[in-house]
Design a protein around this motif. Structure first.
Motif, PDB file in Angstrom:
ATOM      1  N   ARG A 102      49.054  48.715  24.750  1.00  0.00           N
ATOM      2  CA  ARG A 102      48.691  48.178  26.048  1.00  0.00           C
ATOM      3  C   ARG A 102      49.725  47.164  26.537  1.00  0.00           C
ATOM      4  NH1 ARG A 102      43.196  45.259  27.879  1.00  0.00           N
ATOM      5  NH2 ARG A 102      43.614  43.886  26.139  1.00  0.00           N
ATOM      6  N   PRO A 106      54.008  49.991  31.235  1.00  0.00           N
ATOM      7  CA  PRO A 106      53.904  51.459  31.291  1.00  0.00           C
ATOM      8  C   PRO A 106      55.165  52.190  31.750  1.00  0.00           C
ATOM      9  CG  PRO A 106      51.970  50.453  32.287  1.00  0.00           C
ATOM     10  CD  PRO A 106      52.882  49.333  31.927  1.00  0.00           C
ATOM     11  N   GLN A 177      32.111  47.009  31.738  1.00  0.00           N
ATOM     12  CA  GLN A 177      33.412  46.793  31.103  1.00  0.00           C
ATOM     13  C   GLN A 177      34.327  48.010  31.298  1.00  0.00           C
ATOM     14  OE1 GLN A 177      33.433  43.839  28.833  1.00  0.00           O
ATOM     15  NE2 GLN A 177      35.645  43.977  29.048  1.00  0.00           N
ATOM     16  N   ALA A 180      35.735  47.884  34.670  1.00  0.00           N
ATOM     17  CA  ALA A 180      36.792  46.882  34.780  1.00  0.00           C
ATOM     18  C   ALA A 180      38.115  47.480  34.319  1.00  0.00           C
ATOM     19  CB  ALA A 180      36.449  45.648  33.953  1.00  0.00           C
ATOM     20  N   ARG A 183      39.426  49.966  36.855  1.00  0.00           N
ATOM     21  CA  ARG A 183      40.025  49.338  38.031  1.00  0.00           C
ATOM     22  C   ARG A 183      41.467  48.928  37.753  1.00  0.00           C
ATOM     23  NH1 ARG A 183      37.086  45.143  38.507  1.00  0.00           N
ATOM     24  NH2 ARG A 183      35.265  46.234  39.279  1.00  0.00           N
ATOM     25  N   GLN A 184      41.700  48.327  36.568  1.00  0.00           N
ATOM     26  CA  GLN A 184      43.085  48.000  36.192  1.00  0.00           C
ATOM     27  C   GLN A 184      43.934  49.261  36.171  1.00  0.00           C
ATOM     28  OE1 GLN A 184      43.457  45.989  32.430  1.00  0.00           O
ATOM     29  NE2 GLN A 184      41.821  44.562  32.920  1.00  0.00           N
ATOM     30  N   ILE A 190      48.779  54.213  40.593  1.00  0.00           N
ATOM     31  CA  ILE A 190      49.561  54.328  41.831  1.00  0.00           C
ATOM     32  C   ILE A 190      51.025  53.984  41.566  1.00  0.00           C
ATOM     33  CG2 ILE A 190      49.782  53.564  44.217  1.00  0.00           C
ATOM     34  CD1 ILE A 190      46.842  52.878  44.186  1.00  0.00           C
ATOM     35  N   ILE A 191      51.239  52.912  40.806  1.00  0.00           N
ATOM     36  CA  ILE A 191      52.614  52.529  40.462  1.00  0.00           C
ATOM     37  C   ILE A 191      53.334  53.684  39.773  1.00  0.00           C
ATOM     38  CG2 ILE A 191      54.008  51.022  38.978  1.00  0.00           C
ATOM     39  CD1 ILE A 191      52.112  48.792  39.490  1.00  0.00           C
TER      40      ILE A 191
END
Lengths: 260, 287
Positions: A102, A106, A177, A180, A183-184, A190-191
């Motif tokens: 993580r 990315p 959770q 959440a 959403r991140q 998109i990036i």
């Protein structure tokens, strides 16, 4: 609610955006600056470029890759997350490795994935999956870990196990959770959609915008930036309505707890 | 309220749940020791697997060099001054960008958050600007700011500013009305109210925002190096890729991951230190 109240709300929502766009419109109206074309030019360039073939040839493939990659990441992340989160030992073994994955920015995965997959559509989708899966996975693990012990014991005494336990206890408990994490992951998606198109691509929203920039088609480029922005806003609206629908019991519960 | 930060915000202030809350002190420590060992086993397993897969020919070693080669490349990369310069460049852009985003986010957030009128007025604009992906700004950044530090800063600041702003807004909104009214009755000045009532309430949220922003800022710093080619570890990665230096490429990916972990740990430590007085942190230490 009174008519005045409604009017006030509408004014509050629309007021600042209208002012900002108006200021932009008039401030740029006679702009001679090559990089800041008049907003009127950007809008007309946008209408020419994006309404028509580009919609199906560039925006659609981008969005399809984005959704495919994102949904794959959600399925993989939640399944693995429930699996890893349910067993303390498994969780302890995997946690440091997952934290490392993580922590990787990315986009650095893109060159590696290109090595394995070449430059096709599969590579672009896999880039999105590889970037989005970690926040979903780790949040699911965390959510599953924190299932209320009383509820868990109750389910056990009633003999609720297997899939029913996952469906009625674990997933709902971990739901907030998981969302959440999703959403991140959405903003990462998109990036990565844009970035994956910057390496030797022939269609896509990100590819087109950078092509405009390289050929100095400035009003077109601005219009592309706006389209990309609108896509981000649209996706976040869709996400929020899905979340509100799925987690309405949770928001209701919190509201009740707050007013109590 | 369906604020997106809900869960993130709550995660900071909610008391610890789960494993070691119920167990005694010694038992908790013992279990934590065991899980550290298990974690090491996990890492060792991954290392062995990455060595074995290419050696056994299951994955072409042109795509995935064995771990031993990656480690060798890592050692030689770290022996080169250019790598350290690149790491320095990345951290410089990250640090300056983060500092701008955090101070801007706090100032704007406290300003907007302490007035109901301003909050309502700006809500729709913020909700619109926030989801705009910062990579959309890449073409603008390149054209207007070139390929130096400035274009990197634009992307870093834009992406991380919203993380801080949203948390600050949420934190300021969370102020206990009784405390606010009390301060008012005692004739606290506006500044004193912000300093002694609003700020302590908002601080846990601010710290969450800063921690999230720090991670996002690193992602955008590396992304901008990778795409625009500003000097930094991302640009070095791109160089290794175009030169076909696969082992070096993996070594640099490991470097970015280590930087990412260091950033996470650093900000978790800062958060605990700054919030030492806060019940959530005090509770954790007792358990």
């Amino acid at each position: 609610v009174s008519a005045g109240g409604v009017l006030r709300r509408v004014g509050m929502v629309l007021g600042l955006p209208v002012v900002l766009i108006t200021v932009w419109w008039f401030a740029s109206a006679n702009s001679e600056n090559f990089y800041f074309p008049p907003l009127a030019d950007v809008v007309s360039a946008g209408r020419e470029e994006w309404v028509g073939e580009r919609l199906t040839d560039d925006i659609l493939p981008s969005v399809l890759r984005l959704l495919t990659g994102y949904l794959l990441a959600v399925v993989i992340g939640v399944l693995l997350g429930v699996l890893i989160g349910s067993f303390r030992t498994v969780r302890a073994i995997f946690e440091p490795v997952l934290e490392f994955l993580r922590a990787l920015p990315p986009p650095v995965l893109v060159p590696i994935i290109i090595l394995f997959m070449g430059l096709g559509t599969a590579m672009k989708v896999l880039v999105i999956v590889a970037g989005c899966v970690w926040p979903i996975l780790l949040n699911t693990v965390e959510g599953v870990r924190a299932v209320d012990e009383v509820q868990s014991d109750t389910a056990r005494s009633y003999g609720i196990s297997g899939l029913a336990r996952q469906r009625h206890l674990v997933l709902p408990a971990a739901g907030p959770q998981i969302f959440a994490g999703m959403r991140q992951a959405l903003s990462i998606a998109i990036i990565l959609m844009v970035i994956s198109e910057l390496f030797a691509s022939e269609d896509g929203l990100g590819y087109t915008i950078v092509e405009f920039q390289r050929t100095f088609a400035i009003p077109e480029m601005w219009s592309g930036v706006i389209v990309l922005g609108l896509l981000g806003v649209l996706l976040s609206l869709v996400f929020r309505s899905v979340e509100n629908h799925v987690l309405r019991w949770y928001h209701g519960l919190r509201q009740a707890q707050r007013s109590a | 309220v369906t604020e997106p930060l809900d869960v993130a915000g709550v995660a900071v202030v909610s008391p610890p749940t789960g494993d070691h809350a119920a167990t005694g002190d010694a038992a908790g420590r013992g279990r934590r020791g065991t899980s550290a060992w298990l974690g090491l086993i996990g890492i060792a397993g991954l290392v062995v697997l990455m060595e074995f897969l290419p050696r056994a020919g299951l994955v072409p070693s042109a795509y995935l060099p064995p771990t031993s080669e990656v480690v060798g490349a890592l050692v030689s990369e770290l022996g080169v001054g250019a790598t350290w310069t690149a790491i320095g460049d990345t951290l410089l852009g990250w640090g300056i960008g983060l500092a701008i985003a955090v101070s801007g986010g706090i100032v704007v957030g406290v300003l907007i958050g302490s007035s109901n009128f301003l909050r309502e007025l700006t809500a729709s604009t913020i909700e619109f600007l926030r989801p705009i992906p910062s990579v959309a700004l890449i073409p603008l950044a390149v054209l207007m700011l070139g390929t130096g530090l400035q274009s990197k800063l634009l992307l870093v600041v834009y992406a991380s500013f919203w993380q801080v702003l949203i948390q600050v807004l949420y934190g300021v909104h969370d102020v206990d009305p009784v405390a606010a009214d009390t301060a008012h009755s005692y004739g606290f000045s506006r500044w004193a109210r912000i300093r002694h009532v609003v700020w302590p309430t908002a601080l846990p949220y601010v710290m969450t925002g800063v921690r999230l922003a720090a991670a996002v800022a690193l992602v955008l710093a590396v992304t901008s190096e990778l795409i625009i080619g500003n000097p930094g570890i991302g640009a070095r990665l791109l160089l290794a890729q175009s030169g076909g230096a696969v082992a070096e490429m993996y070594a640099l990916v490991v470097v970015t991951g280590v930087i990412g972990i260091a950033v996470n740990l650093l900000f978790r430590a800062v958060e605990r230190r700054v919030l030492r007085w806060h019940p959530s942190v005090r509770g954790e230490e007792i358990a």
